[in-house]
Design a protein around this motif. Structure first.
Motif, PDB file in Angstrom:
ATOM      1  N   ASP A 189       0.822  -1.215   0.000  1.00 37.68           N
ATOM      2  CA  ASP A 189       0.000   0.000   0.000  1.00 37.68           C
ATOM      3  C   ASP A 189       0.856   1.265   0.000  1.00 37.68           C
ATOM      4  O   ASP A 189       0.438   2.295  -0.533  1.00 37.68           O
ATOM      5  N   GLY A 190       2.039   1.182   0.589  1.00 39.24           N
ATOM      6  CA  GLY A 190       2.924   2.352   0.614  1.00 39.24           C
ATOM      7  C   GLY A 190       3.393   2.693  -0.797  1.00 39.24           C
ATOM      8  O   GLY A 190       3.459   3.873  -1.177  1.00 39.24           O
ATOM      9  N   MET A 191       3.700   1.680  -1.594  1.00 39.24           N
ATOM     10  CA  MET A 191       4.109   1.931  -2.982  1.00 39.24           C
ATOM     11  C   MET A 191       2.924   2.450  -3.785  1.00 39.24           C
ATOM     12  O   MET A 191       3.058   3.361  -4.597  1.00 39.24           O
ATOM     13  N   PHE A 192       1.758   1.869  -3.550  1.00 40.43           N
ATOM     14  CA  PHE A 192       0.564   2.377  -4.249  1.00 40.43           C
ATOM     15  C   PHE A 192       0.363   3.855  -3.912  1.00 40.43           C
ATOM     16  O   PHE A 192       0.063   4.671  -4.784  1.00 40.43           O
ATOM     17  N   SER A 193       0.574   4.189  -2.651  1.00 39.17           N
ATOM     18  CA  SER A 193       0.381   5.570  -2.218  1.00 39.17           C
ATOM     19  C   SER A 193       1.361   6.511  -2.932  1.00 39.17           C
ATOM     20  O   SER A 193       1.009   7.641  -3.277  1.00 39.17           O
ATOM     21  N   GLU A 194       2.574   6.034  -3.175  1.00 39.46           N
ATOM     22  CA  GLU A 194       3.532   6.861  -3.936  1.00 39.46           C
ATOM     23  C   GLU A 194       2.985   7.149  -5.334  1.00 39.46           C
ATOM     24  O   GLU A 194       3.045   8.276  -5.829  1.00 39.46           O
ATOM     25  N   LEU A 195       2.455   6.110  -5.980  1.00 39.94           N
ATOM     26  CA  LEU A 195       1.915   6.288  -7.339  1.00 39.94           C
ATOM     27  C   LEU A 195       0.706   7.225  -7.318  1.00 39.94           C
ATOM     28  O   LEU A 195       0.546   8.083  -8.186  1.00 39.94           O
ATOM     29  N   LEU A 196      -0.107   7.043  -6.298  1.00 39.38           N
ATOM     30  CA  LEU A 196      -1.305   7.872  -6.156  1.00 39.38           C
ATOM     31  C   LEU A 196      -0.909   9.345  -6.037  1.00 39.38           C
ATOM     32  O   LEU A 196      -1.444  10.207  -6.751  1.00 39.38           O
ATOM     33  N   HIS A 197       0.033   9.626  -5.146  1.00 38.00           N
ATOM     34  CA  HIS A 197       0.453  11.020  -4.941  1.00 38.00           C
ATOM     35  C   HIS A 197       1.131  11.581  -6.192  1.00 38.00           C
ATOM     36  O   HIS A 197       0.888  12.726  -6.586  1.00 38.00           O
ATOM     37  N   GLY A 198       1.977  10.759  -6.819  1.00 36.33           N
ATOM     38  CA  GLY A 198       2.685  11.216  -8.015  1.00 36.33           C
ATOM     39  C   GLY A 198       1.719  11.529  -9.148  1.00 36.33           C
ATOM     40  O   GLY A 198       1.785  12.591  -9.770  1.00 36.33           O
ATOM     41  N   LEU A 199       0.790  10.613  -9.381  1.00 37.87           N
ATOM     42  CA  LEU A 199      -0.119  10.808 -10.531  1.00 37.87           C
ATOM     43  C   LEU A 199      -1.119  11.940 -10.310  1.00 37.87           C
ATOM     44  O   LEU A 199      -1.376  12.729 -11.217  1.00 37.87           O
ATOM     45  N   ILE A 200      -1.656  12.018  -9.083  1.00 33.51           N
ATOM     46  CA  ILE A 200      -2.620  13.103  -8.831  1.00 33.51           C
ATOM     47  C   ILE A 200      -1.895  14.450  -8.944  1.00 33.51           C
ATOM     48  O   ILE A 200      -2.371  15.377  -9.595  1.00 33.51           O
ATOM     49  N   GLY A 201      -0.707  14.527  -8.353  1.00 37.25           N
ATOM     50  CA  GLY A 201       0.054  15.790  -8.397  1.00 37.25           C
ATOM     51  C   GLY A 201       0.385  16.178  -9.831  1.00 37.25           C
ATOM     52  O   GLY A 201       0.176  17.320 -10.255  1.00 37.25           O
ATOM     53  N   ARG A 202       0.852  15.185 -10.615  1.00 37.12           N
ATOM     54  CA  ARG A 202       1.223  15.453 -12.005  1.00 37.12           C
ATOM     55  C   ARG A 202       0.016  15.926 -12.818  1.00 37.12           C
ATOM     56  O   ARG A 202       0.093  16.864 -13.613  1.00 37.12           O
ATOM     57  N   THR A 203      -1.125  15.268 -12.603  1.00 33.99           N
ATOM     58  CA  THR A 203      -2.327  15.629 -13.368  1.00 33.99           C
ATOM     59  C   THR A 203      -2.745  17.064 -13.056  1.00 33.99           C
ATOM     60  O   THR A 203      -3.132  17.813 -13.960  1.00 33.99           O
ATOM     61  N   GLN A 204      -2.642  17.464 -11.780  1.00 35.46           N
ATOM     62  CA  GLN A 204      -3.067  18.834 -11.425  1.00 35.46           C
ATOM     63  C   GLN A 204      -2.081  19.849 -12.001  1.00 35.46           C
ATOM     64  O   GLN A 204      -2.490  20.871 -12.538  1.00 35.46           O
ATOM     65  N   GLN A 205      -0.762  19.501 -11.923  1.00 34.40           N
ATOM     66  CA  GLN A 205       0.257  20.396 -12.519  1.00 34.40           C
ATOM     67  C   GLN A 205      -0.086  20.649 -13.974  1.00 34.40           C
ATOM     68  O   GLN A 205      -0.098  21.776 -14.442  1.00 34.40           O
ATOM     69  N   GLU A 206      -0.348  19.542 -14.706  1.00 35.93           N
ATOM     70  CA  GLU A 206      -0.584  19.683 -16.146  1.00 35.93           C
ATOM     71  C   GLU A 206      -1.881  20.415 -16.449  1.00 35.93           C
ATOM     72  O   GLU A 206      -2.025  21.011 -17.505  1.00 35.93           O
ATOM     73  N   ALA A 207      -2.813  20.358 -15.481  1.00 34.97           N
ATOM     74  CA  ALA A 207      -4.077  21.075 -15.699  1.00 34.97           C
ATOM     75  C   ALA A 207      -3.967  22.518 -15.210  1.00 34.97           C
ATOM     76  O   ALA A 207      -4.959  23.254 -15.233  1.00 34.97           O
ATOM     77  N   GLY A 208      -2.774  22.891 -14.711  1.00 34.16           N
ATOM     78  CA  GLY A 208      -2.572  24.260 -14.225  1.00 34.16           C
ATOM     79  C   GLY A 208      -3.281  24.535 -12.908  1.00 34.16           C
ATOM     80  O   GLY A 208      -3.612  25.673 -12.588  1.00 34.16           O
ATOM     81  N   LEU A 209      -3.508  23.460 -12.119  1.00 33.80           N
ATOM     82  CA  LEU A 209      -4.197  23.639 -10.828  1.00 33.80           C
ATOM     83  C   LEU A 209      -3.213  23.503  -9.675  1.00 33.80           C
ATOM     84  O   LEU A 209      -2.211  22.784  -9.792  1.00 33.80           O
ATOM     85  N   CYS A 210      -3.523  24.131  -8.559  1.00 28.44           N
ATOM     86  CA  CYS A 210      -2.681  23.978  -7.369  1.00 28.44           C
ATOM     87  C   CYS A 210      -3.369  22.972  -6.458  1.00 28.44           C
ATOM     88  O   CYS A 210      -4.445  23.251  -5.925  1.00 28.44           O
ATOM     89  N   GLU A 211      -2.759  21.788  -6.300  1.00 26.47           N
ATOM     90  CA  GLU A 211      -3.454  20.748  -5.531  1.00 26.47           C
ATOM     91  C   GLU A 211      -3.562  21.102  -4.049  1.00 26.47           C
ATOM     92  O   GLU A 211      -4.403  20.563  -3.338  1.00 26.47           O
TER      93      GLU A 211
END
Ligand SMILES: Nc1ncnc2c1ncn2[C@@H]1O[C@H](COP(=O)(O)OP(=O)(O)OP(=O)(O)O)[C@@H](O)[C@H]1O
Ligand SMILES: CCCCCCCCCCCCC/C=C/[C@@H](O)[C@H](CO)NC(=O)CCCCC
Ligand SMILES: [Ca+2]
Length: 582
Positions: A189-211
């Motif tokens: 679950d810790g590795m999944f959480s890394e992917l979760l944080h990375g992907l959500i953060g990346r998606t917001q960056q690319e959408a020009g949003l501040c998470e």
């Protein structure tokens, strides 16, 4: 091109009538008198690969390039023994045709049907292996069980064996991800959480949003996440697939299954936002995690050891919990239903959360508007002393608790379940914990509440309030007959209303003499939050559930009993599970 095809095929000296319709590939044994015997029917979406010749991949790959033969690999289900879900295995059948022309027709039609019916199959994956997760078998699991299947399915993978914590998260936040269809973690679950944080953060960056902005309407992530379980709890895998099995998970990835998942954002005013899908827990689960971190060397057993230590320390914590209830007409955490593959509650939520999208492709372009306090009622506030406070976006079933923290929670309904366990005597709390290991209802206890919610706030008491509690004889105080164990207040429209007052004597609390010695030690005033296995560095939090923020290569738990019954009825080895999310 017409995808249908029908002809006689042979397996050894047995003749079969093989039929490819739009959605299914079926083969029926035909006896000498031309009577049909048993039929095997495979949904085209579950065909893993089609190869010319007689091909095997296990124990290692071998190809006999005969020009009238072809081999079909497909998903084959088997009972999982202990778990609720079904194990998936690689089925294989080698057919012989009357001519090479017919063989080429079959391979061509099957491959075209595959492309048409499984649009989400990945071609290229980014794989992160944690070599230290769980029993430290991540590398071995990937190379011996998963990589051969990916190769067979024509998936190319870029593999990174991590060298430090948060490497996968940072990679997803900063590196070029062009060309990847999905991201896979081999770990827990810790590795999944890394992917979760990375992907959500990346998606917001690319959408020009501040998470970190609490008002931001988070955008759903376009890349799918695959989990190859190799951790200690593997709760996210268990709760979305139903079994902890690397081959089953690899096959879900290969066929491009798609399961949306709710995500809870957790904020404290100035700190970086965190995300949780399985357990955001204060009190018991926070303390277990903090204790277990000291004993990582024990591997998965650290949780059993720490659970016992923390249970015996008999702690409870005060605080104020506020929650925004979800619409009670849609579902309830006590309705005794289970979220299974093709869940209708989750499908209806997709329509509610993304009203303008008719298919999953356009889903990513629609904007979120699900957090609308007006439609879900008003904030409720409760205050008192708790053994534990848990918020989960899904059932959070795992091997320790096969039905999970909240058995009727839904994976993708845009809500979370808030479980409040008020302070009680040690044997009561043990009963609550023990019910997680069976089918007994853990919510059917007088000191337990569960609410389906859209958002939660928590604040710990100031130092002075806590001191007052100790002065009136809290857990660490002296005997006080009729001591008020907790005060439950509800604030609706600003007016605080006294709801309940339960008297628990010190003798009841310490019904077991040996526990008395432990419980009479001074409790710390605050616990920590366990956020999917990570300790949060703050206590007062604001959480919000974001419906279907990410997608996994999974389909939810398959109802094993329903599938077996249907097999007996139809004499079919397999049925197609409707996957309303595809
Ligand atoms: N190379 C590495 N060295 C040290 N830590 C790592 C490395 N790679 C990943 N990690 C961290 O290890 C932590 C635990 O890993 P993981 O979740 O895979 O296993 P686990 O804790 O045993 O299982 P579970 O989370 O299911 O209880 C993760 O939070 C991750 O950030
Ligand atoms: C008398 C018998 C008592 C048995 C108690 C059973 C209660 C089990 C409920 C388990 C719920 C797990 C929820 C998932 C949490 C994960 O995000 C997290 C990271 O992997 N794991 C833990 O925090 C590890 C949590 C471990 C808790 C023990
Ligand atoms: Ca949910």
């Amino acid at each position: 091109m017409d995808l249908g095809l029908e002809s006689s095929l042979w397996v050894g000296n047995k003749r079969y009538r093989a039929v490819l319709t739009g959605w299914h590939f079926r083969w029926t044994e035909v006896d000498k008198k031309n009577r049909d015997k048993k039929t095997v029917s495979v949904p085209v979406a579950e065909v893993v690969g089609v190869e010319e010749g007689r091909v095997e991949i296990l124990p290692q790959k071998s190809v006999e390039d005969t020009d009238k033969d072809f081999t079909v690999f497909y998903v084959k289900r088997s009972s999982s023994g202990g778990s609720y879900g079904l194990l998936w295995r690689l089925g294989r059948i080698q057919f012989s045709c009357a001519s090479r022309v017919l063989r080429d027709q079959w391979t061509k039609h099957l491959r075209t049907a595959l492309k048409t019916h499984s649009p989400l199959r990945p071609h290229r994956l980014l794989v992160f292996i944690n070599p230290f997760g769980g029993k430290k078998k991540g590398r071995q699991i990937y190379h011996s069980l998963v990589a051969p299947l990916f190769e067979l399915a024509g998936i190319s993978s870029h593999v990174i064996v991590t060298e430090r914590a948060n490497q996968a998260r940072d990679h997803l936040l900063k590196k070029d991800l062009t060309g990847f269809d999905g991201v896979v973690c081999v770990g827990g679950d810790g590795m999944f959480s890394e992917l979760l944080h990375g992907l959500i953060g990346r998606t917001q960056q690319e959408a020009g949003l501040c998470e970190n902005d609490p008002a931001a309407a988070l955008q759903p992530c376009p890349l799918h996440i695959g989990i190859i379980p190799a951790g200690s709890t593997d709760c996210v895998c268990y709760a979305t697939v139903g079994v902890i099995d690397p081959v089953t998970s690899a096959l879900h990835i290969i066929i491009g299954d798609s399961q949306p998942l709710d995500v809870c954002s957790v904020r404290q005013s100035s700190a970086r936002v965190r995300y949780s899908v399985s357990l955001l827990g204060y009190g018991f689960y926070g303390d277990v995690l903090a204790e277990s971190e000291k004993h990582r060397w024990m591997g998965p057993l650290r949780y059993d050891y720490s659970g016992t230590v923390v249970y015996l320390s008999n702690r409870s914590y005060s605080g104020v919990v506020q929650y925004l209830p979800a619409d009670p007409l849609l579902s309830s955490p006590r309705d005794k239903t289970r979220c299974l593959a093709g869940c209708s509650v989750c499908s209806r939520s997709t329509e509610r959360l993304f009203p303008h999208s008719s298919d999953s492709g356009s889903l990513y372009s629609s904007h979120f508007s699900q957090f609308s306090p007006g439609s879900e009622g008003q904030w409720v506030s409760v205050e008192g002393r708790f053994r534990c406070i848990s918020l989960t976006c899904m059932s959070s079933s795992c091997a320790r608790s096969p039905l999970g923290l909240s058995p009727s929670a839904h994976l993708a309904d845009g809500t979370g379940d808030l479980v409040l366990v008020w302070d009680t005597h040690p044997l009561g709390f043990l009963k609550f914990l023990h019910r997680h290991t069976s089918t007994q209802d853990q919510f059917d206890l007088p000191f337990v509440e569960v609410h389906r919610v859209k958002a939660v706030r928590f604040s710990a008491p100031s130092g002075r309030e806590e001191q007052e509690y100790e002065e009136i004889g809290g857990l660490s105080g002296e005997t006080d007959e009729g001591q008020r164990e907790y005060v439950d207040t509800v604030s609706r429209n600003g007016s605080r209303q006294h709801l309940a007052e339960r008297a628990v004597t010190h003798e009841q609390k310490t019904a077991t003499p040996f526990l008395c010695g432990l419980c009479c030690r001074k409790s710390p005033a605050v616990s920590v939050w366990n956020c999917d296995g990570e300790i949060l560095p703050f206590t007062d939090i604001v959480c919000k559930i974001h419906g279907q923020l990410v997608r996994l290569y999974a389909r939810g738990i398959e109802d094993g009993a329903a599938i077996r019954n249907s097999e007996e009825r139809d004499e079919c080895q397999r049925i197609c599970i409707p996957n309303s999310f595809k």
